[in-house]
Design an enzyme around this catalytic site. Structure first.
Site, PDB file in Angstrom:
ATOM      1  N   HIS A  34      -9.881 -11.162  83.199  1.00  0.00           N
ATOM      2  CA  HIS A  34      -8.964 -11.753  82.201  1.00  0.00           C
ATOM      3  C   HIS A  34      -8.380 -10.706  81.261  1.00  0.00           C
ATOM      4  O   HIS A  34      -8.081 -11.003  80.113  1.00  0.00           O
ATOM      5  CB  HIS A  34      -9.674 -12.828  81.362  1.00  0.00           C
ATOM      6  CG  HIS A  34     -10.450 -13.821  82.166  1.00  0.00           C
ATOM      7  ND1 HIS A  34      -9.925 -15.010  82.592  1.00  0.00           N
ATOM      8  CD2 HIS A  34     -11.711 -13.781  82.659  1.00  0.00           C
ATOM      9  CE1 HIS A  34     -10.840 -15.669  83.290  1.00  0.00           C
ATOM     10  NE2 HIS A  34     -11.935 -14.944  83.355  1.00  0.00           N
TER      11      HIS A  34
ATOM     12  N   LYS B 100       8.862  10.051  74.019  1.00  0.00           N
ATOM     13  CA  LYS B 100       8.523   9.187  75.141  1.00  0.00           C
ATOM     14  C   LYS B 100       8.238   9.928  76.450  1.00  0.00           C
ATOM     15  O   LYS B 100       8.872  10.914  76.780  1.00  0.00           O
ATOM     16  CB  LYS B 100       9.668   8.196  75.408  1.00  0.00           C
ATOM     17  CG  LYS B 100       9.876   7.151  74.336  1.00  0.00           C
ATOM     18  CD  LYS B 100       8.729   6.134  74.247  1.00  0.00           C
ATOM     19  CE  LYS B 100       8.736   5.163  75.391  1.00  0.00           C
ATOM     20  NZ  LYS B 100       9.785   4.165  75.263  1.00  0.00           N
TER      21      LYS B 100
END
Ligand code: ARG
Length: 457
Positions: free
Chosen positions: A156, A283
């Site tokens: 999960h 980035k």
């Protein structure tokens, strides 16, 4: 310009109509297979005495000339000639004269195109299998370096139990092993010759289908000429196998993307497999992994596309079937590219073992260890689960982890807990002790890797 099939026609289609019907723009990728199929066919026509040997030699010479040109990329395809089959036939006739028109004796484009597709996929599926293996090898090598790297395992997307990072990587090895198996098994259904089925009913000429099949390296022939020219199952199967392969790659890509975020930092992709941002200087984006995840959608689309084309086509050949090609070429190119990129991406990525180690020491993924510990001491597992849950709750309230509880604090929940619990709570111990077959225990992972090596022999 007159068409090769122009006899019955009083006027020709306008060029934009021709263009709509043409497949030469993409089926020129079948040129080698088309020539190969024609060579086998004409050889058989000679052997059966259907064509005089002299004509056969001329046709073979012409086809070989065209093949040489094709290898050098020197063939000039024309849209007016519709597809690869008519283009090659027309070029042959231009090259050797009207005798070239004898090549198509006892054959139709319907069995011809099916033959080309079978030949094409047979070769390419082998390339796919080779690339899958290369990727498996890289995964295995990475895994071998990280048997003792402990990482959090998730269910999960929540921390579940500590694992060996190698174990996580190896899960993908086995998915790919099944993909490889599926592609290999599909060869059985690709490796069948439709040649000699004619348009759909067979032919009046005394052809020898076994001979052409043998010359082309097919191990059997279609038993029913109508099935032979209508069957595209083998392409559907290829697209389905590719879709499942891409599902696996996409899941892995998703993990690579998550692992390389600042939040996780479990891995760092090599600069050579990342891209920067045009505006944000800091980035480093996992573009290649994202693209693989994205391309998966198109590969699924190609599968559904062909299934949909086929579902409404009555027997036998219908022009709809020309629509089998673009999706197949596109899927092939996509899976070959994705496998190659993924292999490089995994080979060059850095696994941040320090960060993984920190992660696994600051969570509750050792809670199962405590429950198992109590169960081993005789407490029913359900009760052990509850006791552990209470201790976890206690920790959450205090802002600490299980290993930080004092023995007294633990004993408040169960007298069965002793000093030896601290050893049990170590994530390394949690991994090491999972020795059930196929589990993440170091010894099991080593065994697993040995088994995996056998698959690559
Ligand atoms: N270009 C066609 C295809 O790809 C070849 C077969 C055409 N046969 C025909 N009878 N029109 O399906």
């Amino acid at each position: 310009m007159t068409k090769l099939w122009g006899g019955r026609f009083q006027k020709s289609a306008e060029s934009w109509v021709d263009e709509f019907g043409a497949s030469i723009g993409f089926d020129q990728q079948l040129v080698m297979e088309d020539i190969e199929g024609s060579l086998a066919h004409v050889t058989m026509l000679g052997a059966q005495g259907i064509l005089p040997q002299e004509d056969v030699e001329k046709i073979k010479w012409g086809l070989n000339e065209l093949r040489k040109k094709a290898e050098k990329g020197e063939l000039e395809y024309k849209v007016e000639n519709e597809d690869i089959h008519l283009n090659i036939e027309k070029m042959l006739i231009d090259l050797i004269g009207p005798v070239g028109g004898k090549l198509h004796t006892g054959r139709s484009r319907n069995d011809q195109v099916a033959t080309d597709m079978h030949l094409f996929l047979k070769k390419r599926v082998k390339e796919v299998v080779e690339l899958i293996e290369a990727f498996q090898k890289t995964i295995l090598e990475k895994a071998e370096q990280h048997i003792e790297t402990i990482a959090p395992g998730y269910t999960h997307m929540q921390r579940a139990q500590p694992i060996s990072f190698a174990h996580h990587l190896m899960a993908y090895f086995w998915m790919l092993e099944r993909d490889k198996e599926r592609f290999n098994q599909s060869l059985e259904r690709i490796d069948i010759s439709p040649l000699g089925a004619g348009a759909m009913a067979g032919t009046t000429f005394p052809i020898d289908r076994e001979m052409t099949a043998g010359l082309l390296g097919f191990s059997k022939i279609y038993e029913n000429s109508m099935d032979a020219v209508s069957d595209r199952d083998f392409i559907v199967e290829f697209l389905a196998n590719s879709a499942l392969l891409m599902t696996h790659l996409s899941r892995f890509a998703e993990e690579i993307i998550i692992w390389s975020t600042d939040e996780f930092k479990f891995i760092e992709l090599d600069d050579s497999f990342s891209t920067g941002s045009s505006i944000m200087p800091q980035k480093k984006n996992p573009d290649m992994a994202e693209l693989i995840r994205g391309k998966t959608g198109r590969v699924y689309g190609n599968l559904i596309g062909l299934l949909t084309v086929l579902k409404g086509t009555p027997l036998t050949y219908n022009k709809d079937m020309q629509e089998d090609k673009e999706g197949m070429f596109d899927t092939l190119q996509t899976i070959l590219g994705s496998l190659k990129i993924f292999e490089g991406m995994v080979r060059t990525m850095t696994v941040n073992t320090k960060r993984l180690n920190e992660a696994v020491h600051s969570d509750f993924s050792n809670a199962t260890e405590l429950a198992d510990y109590l169960a081993t001491k005789g407490m029913p597992f359900r009760k052990a689960h509850e006791v552990t849950g209470k201790l976890v709750f206690k920790c959450i309230q205090k802002g600490i982890y299980l290993k930080d509880l004092t023995l007294e604090e633990m004993k408040e929940e169960s007298e069965l807990i002793d000093e030896d619990v601290y050893e049990v709570l170590k994530p390394e111990a949690a991994v090491a002790r999972r020795l059930s077959q196929g589990g993440t225990g170091f010894e099991q992972v080593r065994k697993q890797i040995e088994k995996a090596k056998e698959c690559l022999k």
